[in-house]
Design a protein around this motif. Structure first.
Motif, PDB file in Angstrom:
ATOM      1  N   GLY A   1       0.820  -1.217   0.000  1.00 24.84           N
ATOM      2  CA  GLY A   1       0.000   0.000   0.000  1.00 24.84           C
ATOM      3  C   GLY A   1       0.846   1.257   0.000  1.00 24.84           C
ATOM      4  O   GLY A   1       0.364   2.349   0.283  1.00 24.84           O
TER       5      GLY A   1
ATOM      6  N   ASP B   1       3.924   3.949  -1.910  1.00 27.54           N
ATOM      7  CA  ASP B   1       4.024   4.692  -3.182  1.00 27.54           C
ATOM      8  C   ASP B   1       4.281   3.767  -4.360  1.00 27.54           C
ATOM      9  O   ASP B   1       3.669   3.902  -5.422  1.00 27.54           O
TER      10      ASP B   1
ATOM     11  N   GLU C   1       1.713   3.469  -7.418  1.00 18.48           N
ATOM     12  CA  GLU C   1       2.213   4.028  -8.681  1.00 18.48           C
ATOM     13  C   GLU C   1       2.273   2.935  -9.760  1.00 18.48           C
ATOM     14  O   GLU C   1       1.817   3.118 -10.888  1.00 18.48           O
TER      15      GLU C   1
ATOM     16  N   ARG D   1      -2.520  -4.944   3.645  1.00 14.23           N
ATOM     17  CA  ARG D   1      -2.790  -5.618   4.921  1.00 14.23           C
ATOM     18  C   ARG D   1      -3.550  -4.746   5.930  1.00 14.23           C
ATOM     19  O   ARG D   1      -3.964  -5.235   6.976  1.00 14.23           O
ATOM     20  N   ARG D   2      -3.666  -3.448   5.627  1.00 14.47           N
ATOM     21  CA  ARG D   2      -4.444  -2.569   6.516  1.00 14.47           C
ATOM     22  C   ARG D   2      -5.610  -1.970   5.728  1.00 14.47           C
ATOM     23  O   ARG D   2      -5.805  -2.312   4.566  1.00 14.47           O
TER      24      ARG D   2
ATOM     25  N   ARG E   1      -0.473   3.755   2.610  1.00 13.80           N
ATOM     26  CA  ARG E   1       0.688   4.538   3.019  1.00 13.80           C
ATOM     27  C   ARG E   1       1.073   5.530   1.914  1.00 13.80           C
ATOM     28  O   ARG E   1       1.772   6.515   2.169  1.00 13.80           O
TER      29      ARG E   1
ATOM     30  N   GLN F   1       1.292   8.382  -1.176  1.00 16.46           N
ATOM     31  CA  GLN F   1       0.940   9.810  -1.243  1.00 16.46           C
ATOM     32  C   GLN F   1      -0.517   9.975  -1.659  1.00 16.46           C
ATOM     33  O   GLN F   1      -1.019   9.210  -2.478  1.00 16.46           O
TER      34      GLN F   1
ATOM     35  N   GLN G   1      13.387   9.935  -2.436  1.00 16.24           N
ATOM     36  CA  GLN G   1      12.942  10.371  -3.756  1.00 16.24           C
ATOM     37  C   GLN G   1      14.182  10.614  -4.604  1.00 16.24           C
ATOM     38  O   GLN G   1      15.279  10.782  -4.067  1.00 16.24           O
TER      39      GLN G   1
HETATM   40  P1  NAP Z   1       6.981   1.268   1.608  1.00 15.15           P
HETATM   41  O1  NAP Z   1       6.628   2.706   1.599  1.00 15.15           O
HETATM   42  O2  NAP Z   1       7.786   0.729   2.734  1.00 15.15           O
HETATM   43  O3  NAP Z   1       5.617   0.430   1.490  1.00 15.15           O
HETATM   44  C1  NAP Z   1       5.624  -0.970   1.581  1.00 15.15           C
HETATM   45  C2  NAP Z   1       4.169  -1.458   1.644  1.00 15.15           C
HETATM   46  O4  NAP Z   1       4.178  -2.885   1.702  1.00 15.15           O
HETATM   47  C3  NAP Z   1       3.426  -0.958   2.877  1.00 15.15           C
HETATM   48  O5  NAP Z   1       2.125  -0.565   2.534  1.00 15.15           O
HETATM   49  C4  NAP Z   1       3.440  -2.177   3.797  1.00 15.15           C
HETATM   50  O6  NAP Z   1       2.296  -2.230   4.617  1.00 15.15           O
HETATM   51  C5  NAP Z   1       3.415  -3.325   2.820  1.00 15.15           C
HETATM   52  N1  NAP Z   1       4.063  -4.530   3.352  1.00 15.15           N
HETATM   53  C6  NAP Z   1       5.276  -4.625   3.940  1.00 15.15           C
HETATM   54  N2  NAP Z   1       5.537  -5.895   4.287  1.00 15.15           N
HETATM   55  C7  NAP Z   1       4.456  -6.625   3.920  1.00 15.15           C
HETATM   56  C8  NAP Z   1       4.109  -7.992   4.026  1.00 15.15           C
HETATM   57  N3  NAP Z   1       4.939  -8.907   4.568  1.00 15.15           N
HETATM   58  N4  NAP Z   1       2.910  -8.399   3.546  1.00 15.15           N
HETATM   59  C9  NAP Z   1       2.066  -7.509   2.987  1.00 15.15           C
HETATM   60  N5  NAP Z   1       2.333  -6.183   2.857  1.00 15.15           N
HETATM   61  C10 NAP Z   1       3.520  -5.753   3.314  1.00 15.15           C
HETATM   62  O7  NAP Z   1       7.798   0.836   0.284  1.00 15.15           O
HETATM   63  P2  NAP Z   1       7.758   1.397  -1.222  1.00 15.15           P
HETATM   64  O8  NAP Z   1       6.377   1.685  -1.666  1.00 15.15           O
HETATM   65  O9  NAP Z   1       8.597   0.432  -2.000  1.00 15.15           O
HETATM   66  O10 NAP Z   1       8.569   2.759  -1.130  1.00 15.15           O
HETATM   67  C11 NAP Z   1       9.913   2.780  -0.605  1.00 15.15           C
HETATM   68  C12 NAP Z   1      10.386   4.232  -0.498  1.00 15.15           C
HETATM   69  O11 NAP Z   1      10.510   4.802  -1.812  1.00 15.15           O
HETATM   70  C13 NAP Z   1       9.391   5.113   0.253  1.00 15.15           C
HETATM   71  O12 NAP Z   1      10.119   6.055   0.990  1.00 15.15           O
HETATM   72  C14 NAP Z   1       8.596   5.789  -0.852  1.00 15.15           C
HETATM   73  O13 NAP Z   1       8.050   7.035  -0.496  1.00 15.15           O
HETATM   74  C15 NAP Z   1       9.662   5.940  -1.955  1.00 15.15           C
HETATM   75  N6  NAP Z   1       9.011   5.933  -3.282  1.00 15.15           N
HETATM   76  C16 NAP Z   1       8.580   7.119  -3.749  1.00 15.15           C
HETATM   77  C17 NAP Z   1       7.936   7.177  -4.973  1.00 15.15           C
HETATM   78  C18 NAP Z   1       7.464   8.506  -5.466  1.00 15.15           C
HETATM   79  O14 NAP Z   1       7.686   9.512  -4.815  1.00 15.15           O
HETATM   80  N7  NAP Z   1       6.801   8.614  -6.597  1.00 15.15           N
HETATM   81  C19 NAP Z   1       7.703   6.012  -5.702  1.00 15.15           C
HETATM   82  C20 NAP Z   1       8.149   4.792  -5.181  1.00 15.15           C
HETATM   83  C21 NAP Z   1       8.787   4.762  -3.949  1.00 15.15           C
HETATM   84  P3  NAP Z   1       2.085  -1.177   5.852  1.00 15.15           P
HETATM   85  O15 NAP Z   1       1.682   0.119   5.204  1.00 15.15           O
HETATM   86  O16 NAP Z   1       1.030  -1.807   6.667  1.00 15.15           O
HETATM   87  O17 NAP Z   1       3.413  -1.110   6.567  1.00 15.15           O
END
Ligand code: NAP
Length: 309
Positions: free
Chosen positions: A153, A155, A159, A176-177, A181, A183, A285
């Motif tokens: 859930g 970004d 995206e 899972r919620r 999370r 934006q 970012q």
């Molecule tokens: P993230 O923000 O850590 O989100 C991971 C998601 O996976 C969360 O919703 C989490 O749930 C879920 N999750 C984690 N473990 C799980 C499990 N075992 N089973 C089911 N669901 C699980 O990771 P991300 O989206 O890869 O982003 C990583 C970083 O890069 C962040 O800082 C993000 O802002 C940045 N990013 C930015 C952009 C953009 O600005 N356009 C694009 C991509 C990434 P919970 O929410 O319940 O913890």
């Protein structure tokens, strides 16, 4: 025999390439080592809309090609497919070992980013490349007019779910919620998209199928009820973590493995800086990685001057 450079940058994403550009412009002999191809994880991003100067958006691949071309224009030395196995320090000289070579340098910038986290559930490894993927930009086209699920859930999940909706018949976002999370702007777009269906309070516990994935076994996180969802593909976006084991005890990390730096990106080891997603920070970012790369290069330059004095 070890090859000497004043500075070695480890990692060729936005932070590493920016650091390389800044070091070369400062007249410092710098070498960048990248374990795969240049660009980092961002090359797998379908569209970037929040990097200033590109109001229409730009693909991660195109943006990183511009970064690489810019660094190369200032003659940054680059070695791709050079995975660093160990960094050590003796008498203010760092030794960097890759599988094939040994390098020495006075200063180092770590810009190795993060790697996708696996869910660690049955069937995940078995169906990897057979319906399960960590990269919608790379593999989305294989699922044209089919049904896929995106896990997560954040970004990345939302995206990439939006980008998949342009290709596939249906996207299930499994989270899972009951609140995302990601934006708000991404959430709003996804909620409005008729091809995206949200399955909240559900977590995958197993992937099933014959030759390729056919079902996700889902557990309701509230009442533990088990259901099965039929899908043709699954894209996992459950977050990412850095891998800095090759640095041994040269750096301190937080409980999730991110490198702890001071505000000038210095680690606990003098001459060793960390930049971009690999370090403990609030916002990951391209724009913040660029700022980190510039600052780490500036601080490394100051460190080299200090050494000479
Ligand atoms: P993230 O923000 O850590 O989100 C991971 C998601 O996976 C969360 O919703 C989490 O749930 C879920 N999750 C984690 N473990 C799980 C499990 N075992 N089973 C089911 N669901 C699980 O990771 P991300 O989206 O890869 O982003 C990583 C970083 O890069 C962040 O800082 C993000 O802002 C940045 N990013 C930015 C952009 C953009 O600005 N356009 C694009 C991509 C990434 P919970 O929410 O319940 O913890």
């Amino acid at each position: 025999m070890a090859e000497f450079h004043e500075a070695v940058i480890i990692g060729g994403g936005p932070a590493g390439l920016t650091a390389g550009l800044y070091l070369m412009r400062a007249g410092i002999d710098a070498l960048l080592l990248e374990k795969a191809i240049l660009g980092g994880a961002v090359i797998n991003t379908w569209q970037i809309e929040n990097y200033p100067g590109f109001p229409e958006g730009i693909s991660g691949k195109d943006l990183m090609e511009r970064f690489s071309a810019h660094a190369k224009a200032f003659n940054l030395k680059i070695k791709e497919f050079a995975s660093v196995e160990e960094v050590s320090l003796k008498d203010r000289l760092f030794t960097v070992k890759t599988e094939k070579n040994i390098y020495e340098s006075k200063g180092i910038i770590i810009a190795t980013g993060t790697q996708s986290i696996k869910l660690g559930i049955p069937g995940e490894d078995r169906f990897l490349g057979r319906g399960i993927s960590f990269c919608a930009t790379c593999d989305g086209m294989f699922f044209k007019d089919l049904d896929v699920a995106v896990i997560g859930g954040g970004d990345a999940a939302i995206e990439e779910g939006l980008s998949l909706a342009n290709i596939v018949k249906k996207v299930y976002v499994i989270h899972r919620r009951d609140t995302l999370r990601a934006q708000k702007i991404l959430q709003e777009r996804a909620f409005k998209n008729s091809k995206i269906e949200f399955l909240f309070n559900k977590r995958p516990v197993e992937f099933k199928g014959k030759d390729s994935i056919e079902y996700i076994v889902l557990e309701d996180t509230r009442d533990k009820n088990i259901t099965e969802l039929k899908v043709d593909g699954v894209f996992i976006y459950a977050g990412s973590r850095p891998d800095v084991a090759f640095l041994g005890d040269l750096v301190d990390t937080d409980e999730e493995g991110f490198i702890i730096t001071d505000e000038n990106l210095a680690t606990k080891t003098k001459g060793l800086f960390a930049a971009g997603d690999v370090r403990k920070k609030r916002l990951r970012q391209v724009s913040t990685a660029v700022g980190d790369g510039a600052l780490a290069a500036f601080e490394l330059e100051r460190y080299l001057i200090e050494l000479k004095q």
